[in-house]
Design an enzyme around this catalytic site. Structure first.
Site, PDB file in Angstrom:
ATOM      1  CD  GLU A  50      -2.768   1.079   2.514  1.00 14.65           C
ATOM      2  OE1 GLU A  50      -2.743   0.111   3.285  1.00 14.65           O
ATOM      3  OE2 GLU A  50      -3.466   2.097   2.698  1.00 14.65           O
ATOM      4  NE  ARG A 276       3.315  -7.893  10.722  1.00 12.41           N
ATOM      5  CZ  ARG A 276       2.871  -7.067   9.776  1.00 12.41           C
ATOM      6  NH1 ARG A 276       1.872  -7.404   9.013  1.00 12.41           N
ATOM      7  NH2 ARG A 276       3.443  -5.897   9.598  1.00 12.41           N
ATOM      8  CE  LYS A 286       2.872   0.107   4.964  1.00 19.21           C
ATOM      9  NZ  LYS A 286       2.189  -0.041   3.687  1.00 19.21           N
TER      10      LYS A 286
HETATM   11  P1  ATP Z   1       2.338  -2.100   7.988  1.00 14.79           P
HETATM   12  O1  ATP Z   1       1.749  -2.817   9.149  1.00 14.79           O
HETATM   13  O2  ATP Z   1       3.766  -1.723   8.186  1.00 14.79           O
HETATM   14  O3  ATP Z   1       1.510  -0.958   7.489  1.00 14.79           O
HETATM   15  P2  ATP Z   1       1.204  -3.597   5.876  1.00 14.79           P
HETATM   16  O4  ATP Z   1       1.052  -5.056   5.914  1.00 14.79           O
HETATM   17  O5  ATP Z   1      -0.022  -2.806   6.083  1.00 14.79           O
HETATM   18  O6  ATP Z   1       2.365  -3.212   6.850  1.00 14.79           O
HETATM   19  P3  ATP Z   1       1.472  -3.373   3.073  1.00 14.79           P
HETATM   20  O7  ATP Z   1       2.010  -2.265   2.269  1.00 14.79           O
HETATM   21  O8  ATP Z   1       0.036  -3.678   2.973  1.00 14.79           O
HETATM   22  O9  ATP Z   1       1.857  -3.078   4.566  1.00 14.79           O
HETATM   23  O10 ATP Z   1       2.339  -4.689   2.854  1.00 14.79           O
HETATM   24  C1  ATP Z   1       2.679  -5.203   1.599  1.00 14.79           C
HETATM   25  C2  ATP Z   1       3.020  -6.651   1.777  1.00 14.79           C
HETATM   26  O11 ATP Z   1       4.092  -6.784   2.692  1.00 14.79           O
HETATM   27  C3  ATP Z   1       1.864  -7.438   2.331  1.00 14.79           C
HETATM   28  O12 ATP Z   1       1.734  -8.634   1.599  1.00 14.79           O
HETATM   29  C4  ATP Z   1       2.243  -7.679   3.755  1.00 14.79           C
HETATM   30  O13 ATP Z   1       1.702  -8.873   4.225  1.00 14.79           O
HETATM   31  C5  ATP Z   1       3.761  -7.736   3.675  1.00 14.79           C
HETATM   32  N1  ATP Z   1       4.360  -7.377   4.955  1.00 14.79           N
HETATM   33  C6  ATP Z   1       4.184  -6.243   5.658  1.00 14.79           C
HETATM   34  N2  ATP Z   1       4.850  -6.282   6.824  1.00 14.79           N
HETATM   35  C7  ATP Z   1       5.461  -7.498   6.868  1.00 14.79           C
HETATM   36  C8  ATP Z   1       6.301  -8.164   7.824  1.00 14.79           C
HETATM   37  N3  ATP Z   1       6.636  -7.584   8.977  1.00 14.79           N
HETATM   38  N4  ATP Z   1       6.750  -9.395   7.520  1.00 14.79           N
HETATM   39  C9  ATP Z   1       6.429  -9.977   6.358  1.00 14.79           C
HETATM   40  N5  ATP Z   1       5.650  -9.420   5.426  1.00 14.79           N
HETATM   41  C10 ATP Z   1       5.160  -8.198   5.670  1.00 14.79           C
HETATM   42 MG    MG Z   2      -1.675  -3.291   4.548  1.00 19.42          MG
END
Ligand code: ATP
Ligand code: MG
Length: 568
Positions: A50, A276, A286
């Protein structure tokens, strides 16, 4: 190289020294089985960030998993921005994410994709669900909707708007799209099961009204599909075979499949979840990273203390070290915290082989070698690397040099192996010197040392004399003045995100995470350092010329990591 101490309270999955022969990655087995069974001939994965922040080390794990599987099995991986929320997203983030994925060493298939490219198709499918009696417009306020939803122990109740006629639903949805209603006045929901034990199936929202400008679609839409209604269908449109996400989406999988089963999608992707990456002493959210930036606790998203990829890059981490780390920790479904020492091990391991050695005196103390002939200069050659053939660098040696302040003590503790009054030490790649006299200012601070050298000791130890230590040095006249930034962990607590009740994660910030040293003296060859050049400064650690602030002849060095784990 010494092994990092693994904190026994953390489940570090793998011994970094030996590592498993083939690190566990259950997704490999799944992909291999699908290919063997002829279910797919070519796999297609995707990385779906995102664009509401910069990528962090957790995303690196997801990138390595998705791009890595595609690469390993001869498939492809798409980069798709999951841009269904117009409010928090930004072009700056889009550019940074693309650049970070490339820096990590991966290339997506074809053009960058955006979930928003599929808004027309998604809208059409929403209308089809309404026509099939499987979606309805609901006017409950958010508070009422929450009440109707029930909870984990109680089933939900049907919305009073659930039995609206198809005609009325089509009309209201068209008017939602036409902008007749205010934000939040109505939503479009799927008609599934308000009594489902899975909350995600209790008539989930598909569309919300949001009069907001979108960075890709401009003002075309004032209704936006949510994540669940977008993700699986986007996967289906792109022909994704394995849609890999993190475990928190496990409960969404039945909904993901419900949409695929109830819509005329062109392909049937499957969703798989893995755990994760959580890293000790590190924040990987983020939202929290953005707060650190917005409230200026750090100097931007690429501050070398940040757990963002751009931060690690600026700090001096190599892409290879991050990829190796992601491989080393394995890919599984059990939640745990990985010791940040494993990541530090990975960068040391890489730089030990690849970084040329150099000398830089961080806290200079002038040394005058009284018995060295005035005006004489010798040109000494030192190897750039102790094992690998990287050639040599030359260092002029003459009467005045700098050593580090910490390498001389008037009353040293027992076992001190550096310079002390009347004591001897070897200058790396040069002679043995003896400390004769410490010159002090009016306040008693040592401002200069008078030493004498032994001309018989260049490259060999004097007969029958034991010289305890070796210290680094630079020539006084020819060395280059530079700035050195010493970084330490940004947080003091191993799990900074789990702040005490009522406390903020910000209270865990390490106040000494950055120390700026000016007036440092680097050996002459370092004057030519280019941004991102990496070195091992002897006895001080691994350093990287700062990407932004290094100017021709004026290097700024970031300490990437110390030579060994100092946190044991
Ligand atoms: P955040 O909690 O930091 O906002 P998010 O999951 O909302 O992270 P996205 O931009 O939606 O952020 O993530 C893109 C991809 O990265 C998704 O498939 C998500 O599952 C993966 N991802 C995000 N954080 C992790 C993590 N700590 N370990 C493994 N994969 C991750
Ligand atoms: Mg997300």
């Amino acid at each position: 190289m010494s092994k990092p101490t693994l904190d026994p309270t953390l489940d570090a999955a793998v011994d970094p020294k030996t590592g498993p022969a083939v690190p566990a990655n259950f997704l490999r087995q799944i992909v291999q089985a699908d290919l063997d069974a002829g279910k797919h001939t070519k796999i297609v994965t995707r990385f779906p960030p995102e664009p509401n922040g910069y990528l962090h080390i957790g995303h690196a794990k997801s990138i390595c998993v998705n791009f890595g599987l595609a690469e390993e099995f001869g498939g492809v991986c798409n980069l798709r921005f999951d841009d269904t929320n117009p409010a928090k997203e930004d072009q700056e983030y889009i550019d940074a994410i693309e650049s970070d994925v490339r820096w990590l060493g991966f290339q997506w298939a074809g053009e960058v994709r955006y979930a928003s490219q599929y808004f027309d198709q998604l809208h059409e499918w929403a209308v089809e669900l309404i026509k099939a009696g499987k979606a309805y417009v609901c006017d409950l306020s958010p508070d009422q909707a929450r009440e109707y939803r029930g909870n984990l122990t109680e089933p939900g109740k049907n919305s009073p708007f659930r039995e609206r006629s198809i005609e009325e639903n089509l009309d209201l949805f068209a008017r939602m799209k036409a902008g007749e209603f205010e934000d939040g006045a109505r939503v479009l929901r799927a008609k599934i099961d308000m009594a489902s034990p899975n909350m995600n199936l209790r008539d989930p929202i598909l569309y919300r009204i949001r009069h907001a400008h979108h960075h890709q679609t401009g003002d075309k839409w004032c209704i936006y599909p949510n994540y669940d209604f977008t993700h699986g269908q986007s996967d289906a449109i792109e022909g994704i075979t394995h849609s890999i996400c993190t475990l928190e989406f496990e409960g969404h999988r039945p909904l993901y499949e419900w949409f695929l089963d109830n819509l005329p999608v062109p392909n049937n992707p499957r969703q798989y979840e893995f755990s994760r990456l959580n890293l000790s002493y590190t924040v990987t959210s983020k939202r929290k990273l953005k707060q650190l930036v917005d409230e200026k606790h750090v100097n931007g998203w690429d501050d070398p203390r940040m757990s963002t990829l751009s931060g690690f890059r600026r700090r001096g981490y190599t892409a290879a070290s991050i990829r190796n780390f992601c491989e080393m920790i394995g890919t599984n479904r059990s939640d745990g915290i990985v010791d940040v020492a494993m990541l530090e091990f990975s960068i040391r391991d890489d730089l030990d082989h690849s970084a040329p050695r150099a000398m830089c005196v961080l806290r200079p103390l002038k040394v005058v070698i009284s018995n060295y002939p005035e005006g004489q200069v010798e040109s000494l050659e030192l190897p750039r690397h102790p094992k690998n053939d990287m050639g040599v660098r030359t260092l002029p040696f003459s009467r005045e040099i700098y050593i580090d302040r910490d390498d001389f003590m008037e009353a040293p503790p027992k076992g001190y192996k550096r310079l002390e009054p009347a004591g001897e030490v070897r200058l790396r790649g040069s002679y043995v010197i003896r400390a004769d006299e410490a010159i002090k200012d009016a306040d008693g601070n040592i401002v200069e040392l008078r030493c004498s050298y032994d001309p018989e000791t260049l490259g060999k130890n004097p007969e029958g004399r034991k010289v305890k230590g070796v210290i680094h040095w630079v020539p006084a006249a020819e060395s280059v003045e530079c700035e050195v930034r010493l970084y330490d962990r940004l947080f003091r607590s191993p799990s900074p995100e789990k702040a005490e009740e009522g406390a903020s994660f910000l209270e865990n910030i390490n106040p000494d995470s950055l120390q700026v040293l000016t007036g440092c003296r680097a050996e002459p060859s370092l004057g030519q350092a280019q941004p991102e050049d990496r070195f091992q400064f002897e006895r001080e650690g691994y350093f990287c010329a700062d990407l932004k602030d290094t100017k021709p002849g004026k290097p700024v060095f970031n300490r990437t990591v110390t030579l060994r784990d100092s946190w044991g």
